[in-house]
Design an enzyme around this catalytic site. Structure first.
Site, PDB file in Angstrom:
ATOM      1  N   LYS A 166       0.836  -1.198   0.000  1.00 15.36           N
ATOM      2  CA  LYS A 166       0.000   0.000   0.000  1.00 15.36           C
ATOM      3  C   LYS A 166       0.873   1.251   0.000  1.00 15.36           C
ATOM      4  O   LYS A 166       1.945   1.265   0.624  1.00 15.36           O
ATOM      5  CB  LYS A 166      -0.879  -0.051   1.255  1.00 15.36           C
ATOM      6  N   SER A 192      -9.515  -1.590   7.241  1.00 19.87           N
ATOM      7  CA  SER A 192      -9.016  -1.284   5.899  1.00 19.87           C
ATOM      8  C   SER A 192      -8.318  -2.427   5.175  1.00 19.87           C
ATOM      9  O   SER A 192      -8.060  -2.328   3.983  1.00 19.87           O
ATOM     10  CB  SER A 192      -8.069  -0.082   5.963  1.00 19.87           C
ATOM     11  N   SER A 203      -9.609   0.861   3.336  1.00 12.17           N
ATOM     12  CA  SER A 203      -8.896   1.762   2.439  1.00 12.17           C
ATOM     13  C   SER A 203      -7.863   1.076   1.548  1.00 12.17           C
ATOM     14  O   SER A 203      -7.398   1.651   0.570  1.00 12.17           O
ATOM     15  CB  SER A 203      -8.187   2.843   3.265  1.00 12.17           C
TER      16      SER A 203
END
Length: 452
Positions: free
Chosen positions: A76, A178, A154
């Protein structure tokens, strides 16, 4: 062309037999990037190719480093990666100076032989469970329907990279769900440990109290191998299989089982029946700490919001704040109004509830409920209505945020699909510090759910 390996052990077997090389695996992944639009904010093709060449040489000479050597990986865009900026999914930081070194967890993956494809997309600052990003684009859910669906967030791109078969190893972060939300919405396994299990140095923060590094993968075995790499603890020979005899699975009454899509509820019931058939003792009862945690959040606000406002305090006071997604900015502005007394009440209440839960849940007990109350809505539904954005974000985050608030390690496992073919997930959680026993049990749970 040979069949494409999906798991870590499949990659290792293909490399060992000569059916595939790490170089071929990386080229396949790079060629497939077009199948996952907006999944990556930045592709590190040169690095991936260098790492693949080195891995191929090790495999040729019998010096491979283990199950992760030569597999495509992704992280990420909150993790520092040498030679790249860390954007946090924001225009504010997209053109920042590049980092000189990898974050420690990225360095551990590299040492194990993972070939880094790049940095994956996310909700700006990791501050929603939807996966919508107006700056880098929103990656569509990997399960295609007539209309593109949200990926969940997310850690949206981290999930899509795995679900689309590009990355085998993918790291995200989980502050309120997330990792587990996009895993559930894309038919993957998602693991959220406690905040201290992996080194969070050089990972862009949202809420220092609640942030956890998490893993997205296709199966529990992959998660366990990645976890062993990140912790350096290894997996003992006695831990390779786990039956469910002697395991208690608690299905809590109350809030986490309310407002569910019909398919989510049906798949929950089928999952509980399957683990019971496999030998677990399923107990349906109220777990007061779960509802008490949500009552605290409803009364005082969220720790994540209050700490996020502090993390971004200087940015919110600057002209650059106009570059932030208006919906993320609105959430941060609201969080700025949190009183110090409210944050103190949340932290004090959290400590007490953690102690109570630890005392009340046995070592061979897990709490199980749907990861997300609904399957993925359409991107259009969320993007065209501010009311939908906020209401759906709250509902989608609701169940997973309890785990972060109470410091509960959790694994989401695929539990079926709805009438549109969209995945649902079942979340199995334990109490603070019991990650090893959770992952041990997850092997048996995964097998049970596969036969439901």
């Amino acid at each position: 062309m040979h069949a494409k390996p999906q798991t870590l052990r499949e990659h290792s077997a293909a490399y060992a037999s000569g059916a595939l090389s790490p170089v071929e695996a990386i080229e396949r992944a790079l060629d497939g990037l077009a199948s996952a639009p907006h999944a990556f904010t930045l592709v590190t093709a040169d690095r991936a190719r260098r790492e693949a060449e080195a891995s191929a040489d090790r495999w040729r000479n019998g010096r491979q480093r283990g199950a992760l050597d030569g597999v495509p990986g992704a992280v990420k865009d909150l993790f520092d990666v040498a030679g790249t900026p860390t954007s946090a999914g924001s225009l504010v930081y997209r053109d920042d100076p590049v980092k000189e070194t990898d974050a420690p967890v990225v360095a551990r993956l590299a040492k194990a032989g993972v070939c880094l494809l790049g940095k994956t997309n996310l909700t700006e600052f990791a501050f929603s469970g939807l996966g919508i990003n107006p700056h880098f684009g929103t990656p569509p859910n990997a399960f295609e329907t007539d209309e593109p669906r949200i990926p969940g967030g997310s850690s949206s791109g981290a999930a899509i990279a795995v679900a689309r078969g590009l990355a085998t190893v993918s790291l995200g972060t989980d502050t309120s769900g997330s990792v587990r939300i996009p895993a559930a919405m894309n038919g993957l396994v998602g693991f959220k440990p406690g905040p201290s299990r992996y080194n969070r140095t050089s990972v862009f923060p949202l809420s220092p109290t609640l942030d956890s590094i998490g893993i997205l993968a296709r199966c529990v075995d992959d998660v366990r191998l990645i976890d062993a790499t990140l912790t350096g603890r290894g997996i003992g020979a006695h831990e390779t299989a786990q039956g469910l005899d002697g395991l208690t699975v608690i299905s809590p009454e109350g809030m986490v089982n309310e407002e569910l899509d019909s398919a989510v509820a049906e798949n929950r019931d089928a999952a509980l029946a399957a683990v019971e058939i496999a030998g677990a003792d399923v107990v349906r009862c109220r777990v007061g700490e779960l509802d008490a945690a949500m009552e605290l959040i409803n009364r005082h606000g969220s720790i994540a919001g209050g700490e996020a406002a502090q993390v971004h305090r200087e940015l919110l006071a600057s002209e650059s704040s106009r570059l932030i997604d208006p919906r993320i900015l609105a959430r941060l502005r609201m969080a700025q109004d949190m009183r110090a007394s409210d944050l103190a009440a949340l932290l004090e209440g959290r400590a007490g509830l953690k102690r109570s839960l630890q005392a009340g849940i046995g070592r061979r007990s897990l709490i199980a409920f749907p990861t997300v109350a609904r399957t993925a809505p359409t991107i259009a539904e969320i993007e065209t209505s501010e009311e939908a954005w906020f209401s759906q974000n709250a509902l989608i985050l609701r169940n997973t945020m309890i785990g972060n608030f109470l410091d509960m390690p959790g694994v989401t496992l695929p539990s079926g699909v709805d009438g549109n073919g969209l995945p649902t997930g079942m979340l199995f959680s334990t109490t603070t510090g019991r990650e090893a026993s959770l992952l041990h049990a997850a092997t048996g749970l995964e097998a049970a759910l596969a036969h439901q």
